[in-house]
Design an enzyme around this catalytic site. Structure first.
Site: not given
Length: 904
Positions: A324, A366, A633, A637, A726, A730
């Site tokens: 989690e 491009d 740019d 695009d 747990n 974490d």
């Protein structure tokens, strides 16, 4: 004829419709547009607006509430919501005394909010892109409301009368069939077929990305299948640079080409590599939960007979299997990477873009504005023998310097050429007597100069080679004036074609001496052909070095441009990009899906592309399992940027391109791309390290609980212990954000691979299970008799204390093994000292281990989570178990890498 709808996104369909309309006579034009006449009066137009529906480009609305709801409804968040509800219910059932459950719920909620914010920001960015595009829609237009008008009457003689009938109306009130008047400075409000023009010059960069304006005519003289090359069409969003025109409205609003782009932008829902990866991991975790939790529930319920406790225990196992803290780990990694790149003057608009950048194996870009500056430079000034001649350069310079019209890129390139410096005495040496401005019929311009010292008048012309050659009867061969015959003209044309094929833009210079003090167009005859001026695009600094680095890191570059293949090939030659193949936009549309899937793999340059064709190439590359970045740019695009896995724009990009981008490069140098790719891969390395170690350790520990549930007459760990363990995991995993990544891991693109996570889990998880089973034997049989009891008498305080001790050893051993897995498995090196963990990682993990050992001896905390000090001799077993675990881990690493050829 097939009518292209607002939802149609096929360039070929647009081309077929518009090409047909471009070539229609009046009768066919009325049929094609399904209109009764050319032009309306006010009453007719208003009736049409009332009786027909014309789809407009309308502002899209953004609902934050809707986006928040949709964001939370995804598999991983639903899993977290389930855990969140469980923790809150647990907190309530304990009469608000279980602060651990409350703390877990708060942490999960924060993680979900972080994940939701990232997603909502991404969707809002798409909304802003569409909104920016809608700003191109002109709000008013000049319409000729003079009733029905014959096409033959729209000519030079009647133009003044027609222009007097022009009305300024709102763009949304334009209807197909209206006659529209366009002049310098206008933004075209609809798609238009031109019926009359005078030197019309249109900037179509909105659509094709090329800053060089297009010359528009009455007749369609296009010989190829490029939509924007239809010479008697103006497209919505383009701008009038010079001249004027009258045309008939073909499509309005959402039915125009720009409208189709806007529709597509609003509907694009792109799943990036990052989002797909998270979904794959979520599915894997859910499958593991669905397999293990029911087994734990049944085995524990049957063995203990306490089904309510078994349910709580089984749900706790589900919590234990769920990483989690993944949203928190991801957000922390991405934020750290973004801050590092910010120092390189790279703006990260979307956090997950950093990881997506590291995952790309194809970078499409491009040409103009990204690989090249938006300017050209003079490279050669050839005479007729293709030898640089100062006289050619001087005459070209004099023409550009003295002409009084608007200077274009060619004039600027000539005047900025570093090898000339005529300006100090030009005004003293020469005097301009007259000029003939440039127009698009002659495609040239001339100046008449007086050489003050010699009192000689010289007419100097520059322009398109074909037009200059047509008015020349002589040529200058190193000072010798010779007659220009047909053979020599063909030789000059051949030289021009060769220069064009080399990607050079070429104009011609010609002159003649005269006694006139004023000139007209009629004087542009009997000229002396002097030579060529050749220009090429200015390549951005560091592009060549960046290209080499991209190749080193396994990234292939492809060019997607609206420019010609010759010019693009020239740029590729300058930057050292090997061209394996070239594909034109019309060919992209003509190929079958299977042919195109093969072609994109073997093609480097995609030229003469429209915005929709660029997006199509991106889609096909992604369908071939590539992770695609796009760098652009321009407004043209925007679609390709939105379709890509990661969208990159540069410092001088348009606002729309920046809105559509995930990453903006503030510096002109592209070298920061290397830093971005490496940073993205390092981030992915730490995320995948967290996932594999966490899922592997959780699986091993939960598998041991499954085995214990079938063996023991009591729960091997209390639910509160699983939850607290747990929570410790974490906190320990946050330190992984600061870990180093092996250099060889960053050498090639990495992708989310659930099969790799699964194989890693099945190989390494059981090593934790094995040590835990040994712990069962030690604590359940050797040190106590708990493992041999068929039933537990909970009324016996000694039994309760033994259970607490057993659970404490499971809690302690599990926590220690999980943290040691981070040390042993964070690198593929067998000698852990070759890639030692940084102190910022090691110290927090060691602090958590010390805290875990101290917990059973802390009266308040220990009793709260049902811990009791285990027998002292057990710690000797733990030490041996840790050494055995280290040895097993190293052996598994050797075997695993021989089989799979990689570790993380």
């Amino acid at each position: 004829m097939k009518k292209v709808s607002a939802k149609s996104l096929n360039d070929h369909d647009f081309f077929l419709q518009y090409q047909s309309i471009a070539n229609d006579n009046e009768e066919n034009l009325l049929n094609s547009l399904k209109i009764p006449q050319l032009g309306y009066d006010d009453e007719q137009a208003n009736n049409l607006l009332k009786t027909k529906t014309f789809a407009q480009i309308r502002p899209e609305k953004f609902s934050f509430l809707k986006e928040i709801f949709l964001t939370f409804i995804n598999p991983f968040n639903l899993l977290l919501i389930f855990i969140l509800v469980f923790q809150i219910v647990n907190y309530i059932m304990t009469k608000f005394t279980d602060s651990l459950a409350l703390a877990s719920a708060v942490i999960i909620l924060i993680m979900m909010l972080l994940s939701a914010i990232i997603s909502i920001v991404q969707n809002y960015k798409a909304f802003r892109t569409s909104k920016e595009l809608q700003q191109l829609v002109k709000k008013t237009a000049f319409i000729i409301r003079n009733g029905a008008t014959k096409m033959a009457l729209i000519n030079e003689q009647n133009i003044a009368n027609l222009v007097t009938k022009v009305q300024k109306i709102e763009a949304q009130k334009i209807v197909p069939g209206d006659l529209i008047y366009l002049s310098t400075g206008d933004i075209v409000p609809c798609d238009v077929r031109i019926l009359y023009t005078k030197n019309l010059l249109v900037n179509q960069s909105v659509l094709n990305g090329e800053s060089t304006p297009a010359y528009k005519t009455i007749l369609n003289n296009s010989t190829n299948k490029a939509l924007f090359d239809i010479s008697n069409f103006c497209f919505m969003g383009s701008s009038i640079v010079g001249g004027s025109a009258i045309g008939v409205v073909v499509n309005t609003g959402a039915a125009t080409y720009l409208g189709a782009i806007n529709t597509e932008l609003q509907t694009i829902k792109v799943e990036t590599n990052f989002n797909i990866g998270i979904k794959k991991v979520t599915r894997l975790i859910i499958i593991m939960i669905l397999v293990m939790v029911p087994l734990v529930l049944v085995l524990n319920g049957v063995r203990t007979g306490q089904w309510l406790n078994a349910v709580v225990f089984a749900v706790s196992v589900a919590v234990g299997l769920t990483p989690e803290s993944l949203p928190m780990i991801v957000a922390a990694n991405l934020t750290k990477g973004s801050k590092r790149l910010a120092k390189q003057k790279v703006v990260i608009k979307q956090l997950d873009a950093v990881q997506n950048l590291g995952a790309i194996d194809v970078l499409c870009t491009d040409k103009t504005g990204t690989l090249t500056e938006d300017e050209i430079k003079l490279v050669n000034y050839y005479n007729v023998n293709k030898i640089n001649n100062p006289q050619v350069l001087k005459y070209g310079y004099l023409n550009s310097y003295f002409q009084t019209g608007m200077r274009n890129q060619i004039d600027n390139a000539i005047l900025d050429y570093k090898r000339v410096n005529y300006t100090s005495d030009l005004k003293d040496k020469y005097q301009m007597l007259d000029e003939i401005p440039f127009d698009f019929t002659r495609r040239k311009m001339s100046v008449l100069l007086n050489n003050v010292a010699k009192q000689e008048h010289t007419l100097i012309s520059k322009g398109a080679v074909e037009e200059i050659l047509a008015v020349c009867n002589y040529l200058d061969n190193d000072g010798d004036i010779l007659s220009l015959d047909q053979t020599q003209k063909l030789k000059i044309i051949e030289d021009l074609l060769l220069l064009n094929q080399a990607g050079l833009r070429v104009i011609a210079i010609a002159y003649k001496n005269t006694t006139n003090s004023a000139v007209t167009i009629a004087d542009e005859q009997d000229l002396v052909f002097l030579g060529f001026l050749c220009f090429t695009d200015v390549v951005k600094k560091d592009v060549e070095d960046t290209l080499k680095l991209l190749k080193k890191y396994g990234v292939t570059m492809k060019i997607l441009t609206g420019d010609s293949p010759q010019v693009t090939t020239s740029v590729c030659t300058q930057i050292g990009l090997k061209v394996d193949g070239t594909l034109l936009g019309e060919e992209v549309d003509e190929l079958s899906p299977e042919q195109l899937k093969h072609a994109v793999e073997t093609t480097t340059i995609f030229a003469k592309l429209t915005p929709l064709q660029k997006a199509k190439v991106i889609d096909v590359l992604k369908s071939n399992k590539h992770k695609v970045g796009y760098m652009g740019d321009g407004i043209n695009d925007a679609l390709a940027l939105r379709k890509s896995d990661v969208a990159i724009s540069v410092n001088n990009a348009t606002d729309i391109a920046k809105e559509a981008s995930d990453i903006i490069l503030l510096e002109k140098s592209l070298a920061v791309l290397e830093h971005g790719i490496l940073e993205g891969r390092n981030i992915f390395g730490n995320i995948i390290k967290y996932l594999k170690v966490t899922i592997g350790a959780n699986f091993g520990l939960m598998l041991s609980l499954l085995i214990a549930s079938a063996w023991l007459a009591f729960s091997p760990m209390a639910p509160i212990q699983i939850l607290f363990q747990n929570l410790l995991y974490d906190f320990s995993q946050v330190a992984v954000v600061f870990d180093k990544v092996d250099p060889d891991f960053s050498q090639k693109p990495r992708n989310w691979d659930t099969k790799g996570i699964l194989s890693f889990t099945f190989w390494n998880g059981p090593s934790v299970t094995f040590i835990s089973v040994l712990n069962f034997i030690v604590m359940g049989i050797i040190l106590t008799s708990l493992g041999t009891m068929g039933q537990i008498d909970y009324n016996n305080p000694e039994n309760v204390n033994l259970i607490y001790q057993f659970q404490t050893t499971m809690f302690t051993e599990g926590a220690v093994l999980h943290i040691l897995m981070i040390f042993f498995m964070r690198t593929d090196k067998l000698n852990l000292f070759k890639n030692r963990p940084p102190l910022v990682l090691a110290l927090p993990l060691l602090a958590i281990i010390i805290f875990v050992f101290a917990l059973p001896f802390l009266p308040v905390v220990g009793s709260w989570i049902q811990l009791a000090p285990p027998p002292v001799i057990w710690y000797a077993y733990l030490a041996g178990g840790v050494l055995l675990f280290a040895a097993i881990s190293m052996v598994i690493k050797i075997i695993y890498m021989k089989i799979y050829k990689f570790w993380l």
